[in-house]
Scaffold this active site. Structure first.
Site, mmCIF file in Angstrom:
data_model
loop_
_atom_site.group_PDB
_atom_site.id
_atom_site.type_symbol
_atom_site.label_atom_id
_atom_site.label_comp_id
_atom_site.label_asym_id
_atom_site.label_seq_id
_atom_site.Cartn_x
_atom_site.Cartn_y
_atom_site.Cartn_z
ATOM 1 N N TRP A 146 0.866 -1.031 -0.124
ATOM 2 C CA TRP A 146 -0.020 -0.033 -0.034
ATOM 3 C C TRP A 146 0.909 1.131 -0.025
ATOM 4 C CZ3 TRP A 146 -4.380 -0.137 -2.004
ATOM 5 C CH2 TRP A 146 -5.242 -1.397 -1.957
ATOM 6 N N ASP A 178 -1.204 6.614 6.378
ATOM 7 C CA ASP A 178 -2.569 5.908 5.834
ATOM 8 C C ASP A 178 -2.949 4.900 6.860
ATOM 9 O OD1 ASP A 178 -4.353 3.893 4.625
ATOM 10 O OD2 ASP A 178 -2.997 3.425 2.693
ATOM 11 N N LYS A 232 -12.240 -1.824 6.434
ATOM 12 C CA LYS A 232 -11.577 -2.897 7.336
ATOM 13 C C LYS A 232 -11.991 -2.456 8.752
ATOM 14 C CE LYS A 232 -8.934 -2.653 3.691
ATOM 15 N NZ LYS A 232 -8.022 -1.938 2.640
HETATM 16 C C1 LIG Z 1 -7.657 -1.225 1.710
HETATM 17 C C2 LIG Z 1 -6.331 -0.349 1.609
HETATM 18 C C3 LIG Z 1 -6.251 0.885 0.727
HETATM 19 C C4 LIG Z 1 -7.298 0.858 -0.351
HETATM 20 O O1 LIG Z 1 -8.453 1.300 -0.091
HETATM 21 P P1 LIG Z 1 -9.627 1.324 -1.114
HETATM 22 O O2 LIG Z 1 -11.037 1.722 -0.334
HETATM 23 O O3 LIG Z 1 -9.907 0.040 -1.639
HETATM 24 O O4 LIG Z 1 -9.115 2.270 -2.115
HETATM 25 C C5 LIG Z 1 -5.417 1.638 1.012
HETATM 26 N N1 LIG Z 1 -4.312 1.636 1.813
HETATM 27 C C6 LIG Z 1 -4.447 0.587 2.727
HETATM 28 C C7 LIG Z 1 -3.613 0.341 3.967
HETATM 29 C C8 LIG Z 1 -5.432 -0.397 2.593
HETATM 30 O O5 LIG Z 1 -5.553 -1.460 3.561
#
Ligand SMILES: *Cc1c(COP(=O)(O)O)cnc(C)c1O
Length: 363
Positions: free
Chosen positions: A102, A175, A199
């Site tokens: 990511w 993030d 999540k």
């Molecule tokens: C799932 C995830 C994303 C992407 O999220 P989307 O909603 O699919 O754009 C970005 N960063 C991390 C750490 C993730 O787990």
């Protein structure tokens, strides 16, 4: 019906009590004879939901008043572009720590808008993934922002310390899509925190953004309105129609977290749950995990079978025991148990028990 424990990495399971409440209210929300999905976002009932969700989130995370909370669209990846458009100058520099899939994706997207610099990358040391600590690299005062990912969902790598820039000159952007709300945070260490919802917050599509106020209003002119932090802040995240159902459900999750004792309690539970699995993985050598102990994720426990020819059988038998979605990300293979806040201890105990039994039969 057999009890199902869903270990999906995302969209992931939500708390059962929350889903139950959403079901109960589906056709007749607050006695209005409609669902929350079918009312105006500008009407009083929904505004109450929106405000309560923000207030609960602020309480859970102790968000100081010089930070703004935005409920945006476009998920986690939307913020890969929104961040550079909002807080970097044309021709500016963003600096990055790369620790897995990511953070690598975020850097690739930021490259469209900024000159990116990679300060450090995770590496294998004695077969284990290690993140170089900050004695080995530093953030330049010249950067518009520094970006990293607190929990690499695919790789199972979590960083517990917060990178620092000298004199706090450079905003730290995190993030937190897959570990926000899993433990208390010191918000003041960050310039921007963002998270896709699917999540640990609610349904996919929604993105939560927590941004320090001095970083609002410096966006580039071309920034699309719906991604513009200033416009969204001014309009209470309702510049356009927000994802109302997701916002409502996120609010229910925040209430649930409060009734469960808040984030300190969550952190304890998450520690306990992840320890149970790592102990099982480490116990004999039948299973393995390739992340150094100090970076093992409490949310996404990755593991491999020493004999990978048993993978398919493991997954098939797990499923027949009601333990679903354990297949690792296609990029890394093996297994991954995602055990966010909503996963009860019983689910983790069931998985650990199954792993023990599988080893007894095939070890
Ligand atoms: C799932 C995830 C994303 C992407 O999220 P989307 O909603 O699919 O754009 C970005 N960063 C991390 C750490 C993730 O787990």
């Amino acid at each position: 019906m057999q009890n199902i424990f869903n270990f999906s990495a995302g969209p992931a399971m939500l708390p059962k009590e929350v889903m139950q409440q959403a079901q109960d209210e589906m056709l007749n929300w607050r006695g209005l004879g409609t669902s929350v999905m079918e009312v105006s976002h500008r009407g009083k009932p929904f505004i109450e939901v929106a405000e309560k969700a923000e207030a609960d989130l602020r309480e859970l995370l102790s968000i100081p008043c010089n930070y703004t909370v935005l409920f945006m669209q476009g998920g986690g990846r939307g913020q890969f572009s929104a961040v550079p458009m909002n807080i970097s100058k044309q021709g500016g520099v963003s600096q990055h720590l790369l620790t897995g899939q990511w953070s690598v994706s975020a850097e690739a997207e930021a490259r469209k808008y900024t000159k990116t610099e990679i300060l450090a990358e995770s590496a294998l040391v004695d077969g284990k993934i290690v993140v170089p600590d900050q004695t080995l690299w530093s953030i330049s005062d010249q950067a518009d922002y520094f970006h990293y990912c607190t929990n690499e969902t695919v790789d199972g790598v979590e960083i517990d310390w917060v990178p620092k820039s000298d004199n706090d000159a450079v905003p730290i952007v995190a993030d937190m899509s897959s570990n926000i709300l899993s433990k208390p945070l010191n918000i003041e260490e960050y310039g921007v925190i963002y998270a896709g919802a699917q999540k640990n917050i609610g349904p996919s599509g929604l993105a939560l953004v927590i941004v320090r106020n001095d970083l609002i209003g410096i966006e580039r002119e071309q920034t699309p309105s719906i991604f513009n932090y200033q416009l969204q802040a001014k309009s209470g995240s309702m510049y356009n129609t927000p994802p109302t159902f997701s916002w409502y459900l996120a609010g229910l999750v925040f209430e649930w977290l409060k009734t469960k004792g808040g984030l300190a309690k969550m952190a304890q539970r998450n520690q306990e749950k992840s320890e149970l699995l790592y102990q099982q993985i480490d116990s004999t050598g039948f299973y393995k995990n390739n992340v150094h102990e100090s970076f093992r994720s409490k949310m996404n426990v990755t593991f491999q079978l020493q004999d990978s020819s048993l993978d398919a059988m493991f997954l098939e038998q797990a499923e027949s025991h009601g333990l679903v979605a354990l297949k690792g990300h296609r990029a890394v293979g093996g297994m991954r148990a995602s055990i966010y806040n909503a996963m009860p201890l019983e689910g983790v105990q069931a998985l650990a028990g199954f792993m023990k039994e599988f080893e007894r039969k095939h070890g």
